[in-house]
Design an enzyme around this catalytic site. Structure first.
Site, PDB file in Angstrom:
ATOM      1  CB  SER A   1       3.835  -2.730   5.480  1.00 54.36           C
ATOM      2  OG  SER A   1       3.976  -1.746   6.480  1.00 54.36           O
TER       3      SER A   1
ATOM      4  CG  ASN B   1      -6.337   5.104  17.793  1.00 49.21           C
ATOM      5  OD1 ASN B   1      -6.472   4.626  16.666  1.00 49.21           O
ATOM      6  ND2 ASN B   1      -6.200   4.360  18.877  1.00 49.21           N
ATOM      7  CD  GLU B   2      -4.035  10.823  18.585  1.00 49.01           C
ATOM      8  OE1 GLU B   2      -3.325  10.353  17.684  1.00 49.01           O
ATOM      9  OE2 GLU B   2      -4.214  10.257  19.675  1.00 49.01           O
TER      10      GLU B   2
ATOM     11  CD  GLU C   1      -4.947   0.229   5.633  1.00 49.09           C
ATOM     12  OE1 GLU C   1      -4.932   0.742   4.496  1.00 49.09           O
ATOM     13  OE2 GLU C   1      -4.000   0.312   6.433  1.00 49.09           O
TER      14      GLU C   1
ATOM     15  CB  ILE D   1      -0.900   0.025   1.254  1.00 48.54           C
ATOM     16  CG1 ILE D   1      -1.651  -1.305   1.407  1.00 48.54           C
ATOM     17  CG2 ILE D   1      -1.841   1.219   1.227  1.00 48.54           C
ATOM     18  CD1 ILE D   1      -2.731  -1.546   0.410  1.00 48.54           C
ATOM     19  N   GLY D   2       0.794   2.053  -1.034  1.00 49.71           N
ATOM     20  CA  GLY D   2       1.670   3.218  -1.150  1.00 49.71           C
ATOM     21  C   GLY D   2       0.949   4.542  -1.006  1.00 49.71           C
ATOM     22  CE1 TYR D   3      -3.681   4.003  -0.695  1.00 51.86           C
ATOM     23  CE2 TYR D   3      -4.012   3.433   1.621  1.00 51.86           C
ATOM     24  CZ  TYR D   3      -4.347   3.271   0.295  1.00 51.86           C
ATOM     25  OH  TYR D   3      -5.330   2.396  -0.040  1.00 51.86           O
TER      26      TYR D   3
END
Ligand SMILES: Cc1cc2nc3c(=O)[nH]c(=O)nc-3n(C[C@H](O)[C@H](O)[C@H](O)COP(=O)(O)OP(=O)(O)OC[C@H]3O[C@@H](n4cnc5c(N)ncnc54)[C@H](O)[C@@H]3O)c2cc1C
Lengths: 393, 388
Positions: free
Chosen positions: A165, A377-378, A247, A130-132
């Site tokens: 990853s 999570n923020e 995701e 995944i390439g973000y």
């Protein structure tokens, strides 16, 4: 309303369990379990591919896909059952390629792309990284700067991705790149499929505190055909956002946490202090019971997500909720367990005296990433407050 | 009341901080973690030369005659500097046991060398149950002509593989029926425990490393028929536990100082990072969600430091401190965990990589949280010492 599974669904779960028990050669299982989390050596990778092919041949991987793609055309919830069983047993197959990229290819891809990639995904031949994220685009993904410049029938990719990853063991990257540098940030992004064996791509390892591997990926004028564009040009932000919704729903499966709690309860039943099992100590009992409640809530959140996807929708605020809840519960489970182990909780896997094979020690060390990846999570709490509750931005 | 550090303490603070910044950069720490010895010999030499190993030893034995609080200030700095090495094992665990329990002759022989950094010590206390209680001591010391023979296994012996001498906590007579089951981390005295000074090179000792989360070195020591002369008994036969209890109390409080220093530094690193990391066109530290995390960390950090300081300062004054020590460790365990794990939330991807130094703090803090009693263990003592 009915929270129970149908007899067919129960049967499917049994089928998956029987498959894992009876149809996977012991030697393959051993190879699969040898690989470190996120790291993976050459053999683990090959073993994972073999395992996925077995799953596919048994009609399990891709169970919710139409027959022309080798599936059974079952409702989505069947994939949820499959993923839960696989992750409970620490087996590959339900990664983001299947749970996030494939659904978006299905929704946004051309017929040709579906043909080209979906079957390969099910057969374990195609694996996406995944390439973000980029050095300057983490939470603020819309600031991504990797460029895809049009050149005849091709794009020329130039830039850097970060924390990619699995790039070292994938065949392709699901790349978010800027196709219009002049448009407003969200309007100039496109999703492009890039084979990772192309000239100009360099992959560098990054090791995490949890001993996992992720990567930096550099693109030095990498040429890809324009037909690798997924969805409309410059509308990639929406594809990426939906993929991220999938995701978040997928990165928080129930069963690994259920497994952790089971291991902890077993440890507390077997470990005695002054002749009394830890699990009989009222304070420890109470802690275990609290964790059991929290896990019960996670189960309900995950059922809700499965149900939403099953109806053809994408969980959004609900995905954010499960992501926050499960990542924080994961940390609590490991931290509580280690505290109950006292000085033995310091020991790493491989130590002679280590409890539960050291899975709690490495588990806690690896746990921070669950809190801040797939949207921190923020950011998730912002989504719940603003999109969910309608609070002003 | 005066919550300020004395001039000497400020001097010690600065000396230790500068020394570690200069001699123990993270490049050195990485090498030390990966090495078998697990410490920097050069730094150890410097600690001795600067008199930092000497601080809490009485003048009668060539020491500086400082207080436990002076030592605490040094340990706080060692927490900030994520120091790993044999300091705690030698100066606190071994050194204090000798100071509290050894004979004049033993002190005269060893303490000056400890003060000058010429001798390394450790304490061999924990066993298979991992509890800091006399009932959990099973290693046998049997009386034989002219001495004792040791048989048993010790675990989590800090830097035991490089210590010149181990202080071994052994059983010389079975626990009495009344004592059994009623002990806790700082429970009252128990007979049947004796202390022995054992050279690491004694025949019959084998040492195996334990791989720990903090990257510090702790080892398993097996004693198979290890002969110890009568003269190596420390203190009275069968009366060893009260001294150990006193050492445990001091060690726990001093470890809290180290944890507090570490927590404070993690907060500083994190605040620095969120000030400079820009997302959405502004420093992430400008988001309230981030600020509230940081504010919570600051509350925990200050609480941890004050609790540790009060505990050590009472011990330094010779006042009873069972409750204060337990309160400090109960709180530092919790604060240490929350500070480090929330720091990862705010430092996110970059801080989670091995390339970042944050991992050292997180791992070491976690080890400290689990040693010398966990929060759960100490809460029991807090309850008892509070009269309920
Ligand atoms: C092990 C690992 C694997 C990963 N795998 C992948 C992968 O395969 N593919 C991929 O593309 N990415 C991957 N990532 C990247 C991951 O998704 C990012 O780390 C994550 O999105 C956070 O970005 P950041 O690290 O840049 O943190 P930042 O965005 O810099 O955030 C720093 C802090 O600021 C807070 N913050 C930022 N903006 C706001 C706001 N508006 N309001 C409140 N708080 C805010 C964050 O919550 C966080 O606490 C991975 C990361 C890790 C560590």
């Amino acid at each position: 309303m009915d929270f129970a599974f149908t007899p067919e669904q129960e049967e499917f779960v049994q089928e998956v369990r029987a498959f894992i028990r009876e149809r996977v050669p012991a030697a393959l299982l051993k190879r699969l379990r040898g690989g470190p989390e996120g790291g993976g050596g050459g053999d683990h990778q090959a073993a994972a591919r073999e395992f996925k092919q077995l799953l596919y041949k048994a009609g399990l991987l891709g169970v919710n896909w139409p027959p022309e793609y080798g599936g059974r055309g079952a409702p989505h919830i069947y994939q949820y059952f499959l993923a839960e069983e696989l992750s409970y047993n620490d087996l590959p197959g339900a990664g983001l390629t299947l749970t996030s990229v494939a659904p978006m290819l299905w929704r946004a891809g051309t017929e040709e792309q579906k043909k080209q990639y979906l079957r390969g995904i099910f057969e374990g031949e195609i694996e996406f990284a995944i390439g973000y994220t980029e050095p300057n685009a983490g939470s603020d993904l819309a600031s991504l700067q990797t460029q895809a410049i049009k050149d005849g029938d091709d794009y020329i990719i130039r830039g850097q991705k970060m924390f990619t990853s699995g790039a070292h063991m994938s065949t392709h990257i699901w790349l978010a790149a800027r196709t219009d540098p002049n448009a407003p940030k969200h309007r100039g992004v496109s999703m492009i499929i890039v084979p990772l064996n192309l000239p100009g791509i360099t992959i560098r390892p990054l090791w995490t505190m949890g001993d996992g591997r992720t990567n930096e990926v550099f693109f030095d004028d990498v040429r890809v055909p324009r037909r690798n564009l997924v969805g409309e040009e410059n509308r990639g932000w929406y594809t990426m956002s939906a993929a991220l919704d999938f995701e978040r729903a997928a990165v928080a499966p129930l069963s690994p946490l259920r497994r952790i709690l089971e291991d902890l309860v077993k440890f507390c039943k077997e470990t005695k202090h002054n002749g009394l099992a830890l699990a009989e100590d009222p304070i420890i009992r109470n802690k275990l019971a609290e964790l059991t409640v929290d896990l019960g809530i996670l189960r309900l959140f995950s059922l809700r997500n499965a149900w939403i996807i099953d109806k053809g929708a994408v969980p959004n605020v609900e995905g954010s909720m499960i992501k926050v809840w499960s990542s924080e519960l994961r940390e609590r489970l490991f931290a509580t367990g280690l505290e109950l182990m006292g000085p033995f909780g310091q020991l790493q896997p491989g130590s002679k005296w280590v409890p539960i094979q050291g899975s709690f020690e490495v588990g806690l060390r690896a746990s921070p990433q669950y809190r801040f990846t797939a949207g921190s999570n923020e950011i998730q709490r912002n989504i719940i407050a603003q999109r969910g509750l309608g609070l002003p931005r | 009341m005066d919550l300020a550090l004395s001039e000497t303490q400020q001097m010690l603070q600065q000396l230790t901080r500068e020394l570690l910044e200069k001699e123990f950069p993270s490049t050195t720490l990485r090498e030390v973690e990966a090495s078998e010895e697990g410490y920097s010999r050069e730094l150890w030499k410097r600690l001795g030369e600067l008199g930092l190993t000497n601080v809490a030893i009485s003048e009668a034995y060539g020491g500086a005659g400082g207080s436990l609080l002076d030592l605490g200030v040094i340990l706080e700095e060692m927490g900030r500097g994520v120091y790993i090495g044999p300091f705690f094992a030698t100066v606190v665990l071994g050194g204090l046991t000798l100071l509290y329990a050894a004979s004049e002759a033993q002190k005269r022989d060893l303490l000056p060398k400890v003060g000058q950094g010429q001798v390394l010590l450790s304490l061999a206390l924990l066993e298979e149950e991992g509890r800091y209680e006399p009932e959990a001591i099973h290693l046998q010391a049997e009386r034989r002509a002219g001495g004792y023979v040791l048989q048993g296994t010790k675990l989590f012996v800090e830097y035991g593989h490089v210590a010149d001498h181990l202080v071994v906590v052994a059983r010389t007579s079975p626990p009495s029926a009344t004592a059994r089951g009623a002990r806790t981390i700082s429970g009252s005295s128990s007979d049947g425990i004796s202390l022995f000074l054992v050279p690491r090179s004694s025949p019959g000792i084998t040492i195996a490393p334990l791989i720990t989360t903090g990257g510090d070195k702790q080892v398993e020591v097996q004693f198979r028929g290890v002969q110890v002369p009568e003269s190596n008994l420390i203190g009275q036969l069968n009366q060893g536990w009260p001294a150990i209890q006193r050492v445990l109390e001091a060690a726990t409080a001093l470890l809290c100082m180290q944890m507090a220093g570490m927590g404070e530094k993690v907060l500083e690193i994190t605040v620095e990072y969120v000030k400079q990391r820009v997302q959405f066109g502004r420093p992430v530290g400008s988001f309230q969600a981030v600020q509230h995390h940081a504010a919570n960390m600051a509350i925990l950090s200050d609480g941890a430091k004050l609790a540790a300081q009060e505990a050590v300062s009472r011990l330094a004054q010779g006042l009873p401190a069972a409750k204060e020590v337990a309160l400090a460790k109960a709180f530092c365990g919790r604060a240490g965990f929350e500070i480090t794990y929330n720091s990862h939330e705010l430092n996110a991807g970059v801080g989670f990589m091995k390339e970042s130094d944050l991992q050292f703090y997180t791992r070491q803090m976690h080890g400290m949280r689990l040693r010398f009693g966990t929060t759960m263990d100490h809460l029991k003592v807090v309850a008892r010492e509070s009269g309920f």
